[in-house]
Design a protein around this motif. Structure first.
Motif, PDB file in Angstrom:
ATOM      1  N   MET A  43      45.512  37.957  35.051  1.00 37.49           N
ATOM      2  CA  MET A  43      45.012  36.643  34.635  1.00 37.49           C
ATOM      3  C   MET A  43      46.137  35.623  34.517  1.00 37.49           C
ATOM      4  O   MET A  43      46.067  34.525  35.092  1.00 37.49           O
ATOM      5  CB  MET A  43      44.292  36.753  33.280  1.00 37.49           C
ATOM      6  CG  MET A  43      42.860  37.190  33.340  1.00 37.49           C
ATOM      7  SD  MET A  43      42.073  37.089  31.717  1.00 37.49           S
ATOM      8  CE  MET A  43      41.948  35.314  31.513  1.00 37.49           C
ATOM      9  N   THR A  44      47.159  35.983  33.754  1.00 42.64           N
ATOM     10  CA  THR A  44      48.253  35.040  33.522  1.00 42.64           C
ATOM     11  C   THR A  44      49.315  35.090  34.615  1.00 42.64           C
ATOM     12  O   THR A  44      49.837  34.060  35.024  1.00 42.64           O
ATOM     13  CB  THR A  44      48.922  35.337  32.155  1.00 42.64           C
ATOM     14  OG1 THR A  44      49.224  36.741  32.075  1.00 42.64           O
ATOM     15  CG2 THR A  44      47.995  34.959  31.016  1.00 42.64           C
ATOM     16  N   LYS A  45      49.604  36.287  35.102  1.00 41.20           N
ATOM     17  CA  LYS A  45      50.696  36.445  36.065  1.00 41.20           C
ATOM     18  C   LYS A  45      50.360  35.854  37.427  1.00 41.20           C
ATOM     19  O   LYS A  45      51.189  35.186  38.052  1.00 41.20           O
ATOM     20  CB  LYS A  45      51.043  37.927  36.220  1.00 41.20           C
ATOM     21  CG  LYS A  45      51.707  38.528  34.981  1.00 41.20           C
ATOM     22  CD  LYS A  45      52.031  40.005  35.183  1.00 41.20           C
ATOM     23  CE  LYS A  45      52.679  40.615  33.954  1.00 41.20           C
ATOM     24  NZ  LYS A  45      52.943  42.066  34.129  1.00 41.20           N
ATOM     25  N   GLU A  46      49.147  36.085  37.924  1.00 40.84           N
ATOM     26  CA  GLU A  46      48.796  35.663  39.282  1.00 40.84           C
ATOM     27  C   GLU A  46      47.926  34.410  39.317  1.00 40.84           C
ATOM     28  O   GLU A  46      48.011  33.620  40.263  1.00 40.84           O
ATOM     29  CB  GLU A  46      48.071  36.804  40.015  1.00 40.84           C
ATOM     30  CG  GLU A  46      48.961  38.007  40.286  1.00 40.84           C
ATOM     31  CD  GLU A  46      48.264  39.058  41.128  1.00 40.84           C
ATOM     32  OE1 GLU A  46      47.362  38.676  41.920  1.00 40.84           O
ATOM     33  OE2 GLU A  46      48.588  40.247  40.993  1.00 40.84           O
ATOM     34  N   PHE A  47      47.074  34.227  38.288  1.00 40.93           N
ATOM     35  CA  PHE A  47      46.107  33.124  38.350  1.00 40.93           C
ATOM     36  C   PHE A  47      46.340  32.055  37.292  1.00 40.93           C
ATOM     37  O   PHE A  47      45.587  31.088  37.222  1.00 40.93           O
ATOM     38  CB  PHE A  47      44.682  33.695  38.225  1.00 40.93           C
ATOM     39  CG  PHE A  47      44.347  34.694  39.294  1.00 40.93           C
ATOM     40  CD1 PHE A  47      44.065  34.273  40.592  1.00 40.93           C
ATOM     41  CD2 PHE A  47      44.340  36.053  39.028  1.00 40.93           C
ATOM     42  CE1 PHE A  47      43.770  35.184  41.591  1.00 40.93           C
ATOM     43  CE2 PHE A  47      44.046  36.976  40.016  1.00 40.93           C
ATOM     44  CZ  PHE A  47      43.771  36.538  41.309  1.00 40.93           C
ATOM     45  N   GLN A  48      47.386  32.225  36.479  1.00 39.13           N
ATOM     46  CA  GLN A  48      47.761  31.228  35.463  1.00 39.13           C
ATOM     47  C   GLN A  48      46.574  30.810  34.575  1.00 39.13           C
ATOM     48  O   GLN A  48      46.387  29.634  34.245  1.00 39.13           O
ATOM     49  CB  GLN A  48      48.366  29.967  36.115  1.00 39.13           C
ATOM     50  CG  GLN A  48      49.734  30.181  36.740  1.00 39.13           C
ATOM     51  CD  GLN A  48      49.657  30.930  38.069  1.00 39.13           C
ATOM     52  OE1 GLN A  48      48.903  30.547  38.954  1.00 39.13           O
ATOM     53  NE2 GLN A  48      50.423  31.990  38.214  1.00 39.13           N
ATOM     54  N   ILE A  49      45.785  31.786  34.192  1.00 40.94           N
ATOM     55  CA  ILE A  49      44.669  31.538  33.273  1.00 40.94           C
ATOM     56  C   ILE A  49      44.994  32.209  31.939  1.00 40.94           C
ATOM     57  O   ILE A  49      45.177  33.426  31.885  1.00 40.94           O
ATOM     58  CB  ILE A  49      43.338  32.092  33.830  1.00 40.94           C
ATOM     59  CG1 ILE A  49      42.961  31.365  35.130  1.00 40.94           C
ATOM     60  CG2 ILE A  49      42.213  31.958  32.796  1.00 40.94           C
ATOM     61  CD1 ILE A  49      41.706  31.921  35.787  1.00 40.94           C
ATOM     62  N   GLU A  50      45.086  31.405  30.894  1.00 42.27           N
ATOM     63  CA  GLU A  50      45.392  31.958  29.575  1.00 42.27           C
ATOM     64  C   GLU A  50      44.145  32.624  28.999  1.00 42.27           C
ATOM     65  O   GLU A  50      43.084  31.999  28.940  1.00 42.27           O
ATOM     66  CB  GLU A  50      45.869  30.849  28.631  1.00 42.27           C
ATOM     67  CG  GLU A  50      47.274  30.346  28.928  1.00 42.27           C
ATOM     68  CD  GLU A  50      48.326  31.457  28.809  1.00 42.27           C
ATOM     69  OE1 GLU A  50      48.228  32.261  27.864  1.00 42.27           O
ATOM     70  OE2 GLU A  50      49.218  31.507  29.679  1.00 42.27           O
ATOM     71  N   PRO A  51      44.256  33.893  28.581  1.00 34.43           N
ATOM     72  CA  PRO A  51      43.087  34.591  28.032  1.00 34.43           C
ATOM     73  C   PRO A  51      42.553  33.899  26.783  1.00 34.43           C
ATOM     74  O   PRO A  51      43.322  33.451  25.931  1.00 34.43           O
ATOM     75  CB  PRO A  51      43.626  35.984  27.687  1.00 34.43           C
ATOM     76  CG  PRO A  51      44.877  36.127  28.501  1.00 34.43           C
ATOM     77  CD  PRO A  51      45.446  34.752  28.627  1.00 34.43           C
ATOM     78  N   LYS A  52      41.216  33.788  26.710  1.00 34.10           N
ATOM     79  CA  LYS A  52      40.548  33.240  25.537  1.00 34.10           C
ATOM     80  C   LYS A  52      40.080  34.402  24.667  1.00 34.10           C
ATOM     81  O   LYS A  52      40.226  35.577  25.027  1.00 34.10           O
ATOM     82  CB  LYS A  52      39.359  32.384  25.976  1.00 34.10           C
ATOM     83  CG  LYS A  52      39.750  31.190  26.853  1.00 34.10           C
ATOM     84  CD  LYS A  52      40.356  30.083  26.028  1.00 34.10           C
ATOM     85  CE  LYS A  52      40.785  28.893  26.891  1.00 34.10           C
ATOM     86  NZ  LYS A  52      39.684  28.278  27.625  1.00 34.10           N
ATOM     87  N   VAL A  53      39.471  34.051  23.550  1.00 33.11           N
ATOM     88  CA  VAL A  53      39.021  35.079  22.608  1.00 33.11           C
ATOM     89  C   VAL A  53      38.017  36.030  23.257  1.00 33.11           C
ATOM     90  O   VAL A  53      37.980  37.231  22.951  1.00 33.11           O
ATOM     91  CB  VAL A  53      38.434  34.418  21.334  1.00 33.11           C
ATOM     92  CG1 VAL A  53      37.141  33.670  21.641  1.00 33.11           C
ATOM     93  CG2 VAL A  53      38.214  35.435  20.235  1.00 33.11           C
ATOM     94  N   GLU A  54      37.205  35.517  24.215  1.00 35.25           N
ATOM     95  CA  GLU A  54      36.221  36.360  24.899  1.00 35.25           C
ATOM     96  C   GLU A  54      36.895  37.449  25.728  1.00 35.25           C
ATOM     97  O   GLU A  54      36.389  38.578  25.813  1.00 35.25           O
ATOM     98  CB  GLU A  54      35.319  35.507  25.809  1.00 35.25           C
ATOM     99  CG  GLU A  54      34.436  34.515  25.083  1.00 35.25           C
ATOM    100  CD  GLU A  54      35.121  33.210  24.779  1.00 35.25           C
ATOM    101  OE1 GLU A  54      34.482  32.339  24.157  1.00 35.25           O
ATOM    102  OE2 GLU A  54      36.303  33.050  25.160  1.00 35.25           O
TER     103      GLU A  54
END
Length: 450
Positions: A276-287
């Motif tokens: 999520m963060t390494k390849e797609f730069q999406i910060e994980p949310k609580v879900e």
């Protein structure tokens, strides 16, 4: 336009208001400019203002503007009804719809496809009164008002939630007949309906025939496979999506992580979470953290699940702790459960799920006093368990039934069948437990011999 000295017209103001309705701005500021410029008297400007206030959930101001109109066009009525529907006020939207329907015979203003769609979409979006949504759609057909893509997609979403496959197939035929089956909104709705109703083969076939797939199309497929326990299929579709050049969004990761969790794919889920963060730069949310807690917890890795909770950059909410508590119940870990439950109770969560989980865990361990205390604590806080509800479609009519609810007409036979099925399951469960006891005894005897 104003800087160049070009005169602003009412038409241009109406266009600007419609754009502002989609933006997080102060509606009163825009409205003030309209009054200052002297354009509030134009009906199409007022209609645009009603829509703007409605989309920003300022329903009272939308009502005020509507009531001040001397002549109300169908656009005015649609703006008001949409304002109610978009704010989740379905009853008010339906009431306004009935007022429009019951105008005197001399009036040329009658509900059109936008009116019907606004009410139907409003009921469908809330997730409540699902039967009402379907009934309104049938009334729309009887009124000979041709549905559009938004109407069809809304009704299909309700069919998916109710697992009303026969009705969903009828709507599919209607979409083909009216040449709407190629619209991506309708196609996504159809795939979602078939997948959630368990017709995975049909849903997959429709997906394969799509000329263009957006991120929603892929999310529907991943969710569909995951909810039926085909975690491998969900993961396969995730990587197929990435390899096709479609960037996953936050919903994609919730869907695929949830699928991994329910299928026991711990390593796969952990790897995707890291991507999520390494390849797609999406910060994980609580879900996403909740999915990971559930992933490790269901696999019996309660320490790892607890570590995920501690590493969260935000404060864990009740659903995250609830995922861990559910895993404690699954693996009958009372010590972990007590600590987790105390965290949830300190959050003053409104739901009763955590109380029931802990109470059932105590009961399964024979700790009846503790089970009773937990249930009493829930009652003391004024919490009530919402009874489960089921639906069944018979002869194009959806019937609902739940615990503690009075029987509908001809529902006695349904409950009779349910009692027979319940008795059969209990008997089979007893047989299964007996076989397990025999197996345990044989294993113990074999150990003694050894």
């Amino acid at each position: 336009m104003r800087d160049k000295g070009v005169d602003v017209t009412a038409e241009s103001v109406a266009v600007v208001i419609s754009v502002c309705a989609e933006m997080p701005i102060k509606c009163e500021i825009v409205h003030g400019h309209v009054i200052t410029a002297g354009f509030e008297k134009y009906i199409f400007v007022r209609n645009a203002l009603i829509s703007m206030y409605g989309r920003n959930s300022a329903v009272e101001k939308a009502e005020y503007l509507f009531s001040g109109l001397e002549s109300k066009s169908i656009v005015s009525w649609n703006a008001l009804i949409s304002a109610y529907a978009q704010s989740g006020l379905c009853e008010e939207a339906y009431s306004a719809f009935l007022r429009l329907e019951n105008l005197d015979d001399n009036s040329t203003v009658r509900p059109n496809v936008v009116t019907w769609t606004a009410v139907i979409d409003g009921f469908a979006a809330t997730g409540l009164h699902k039967e009402t949504t379907l009934e309104l759609f049938r009334q729309m057909q009887f009124a000979q008002v041709l549905a559009n893509a938004v109407t069809v997609a809304s009704v299909l979403s309700v069919c998916a939630e109710l697992s009303a496959l026969p009705l969903g197939k009828e709507i599919h035929a209607h979409a083909i007949k009216t040449l709407m089956d190629k619209d991506i909104l309708v196609t996504n709705g159809l795939i979602n309906m078939y997948m959630k109703c368990g017709s995975l083969k049909t849903g997959h076939s429709l997906f394969e025939r799509m000329g263009f797939r957006d991120v929603t199309s892929w999310n529907i497929m991943i969710t569909g496979y995951g909810m039926h326990g085909f975690g491998d299929g969900a993961v396969k579709n995730f990587y197929h999506m990435v390899n096709s050049g479609v960037k996953p969004d936050e919903i994609t990761f919730v869907a695929v992580l949830s699928a991994c969790s329910h299928s026991g794919l711990v390593s796969e889920g952990h790897e995707i979470f890291n991507q999520m963060t390494k390849e797609f730069q999406i910060e994980p949310k609580v879900e996403h953290y909740s999915c990971m807690v559930d992933l490790f917890g269901r696999a019996g890795l309660l320490q790892e699940a607890s570590q995920i909770l501690k590493s969260m950059p935000m404060e864990p909410n009740a659903p995250v702790w609830g995922a861990l508590l559910n895993s404690c119940k699954m693996h009958k870990n009372t010590d972990f459960a007590e600590e987790t439950a105390s965290r949830i109770f300190n959050l003053n969560a409104e739901g009763t799920g955590s109380y029931m989980l802990l109470s059932n865990l105590y009961a399964s361990s024979g700790r009846w006093d503790e089970a009773a205390k937990v249930r009493m604590s829930a009652r003391t806080r004024g919490l009530k368990k919402i009874p489960g509800q089921s639906w069944i479609e018979v002869k194009k009519k959806v019937h609902s039934f739940s615990a503690g609810k009075g029987l509908d007409l001809n529902m006695e036979e349904v409950y009779g069948v349910l009692e027979d099925l319940n008795l059969q399951m209990v008997m089979e469960s007893c047989v299964a437990e007996g076989l397990l006891e025999q197996a345990d005894a044989k294993e113990e005897y074999a150990c003694l011999l050894w």
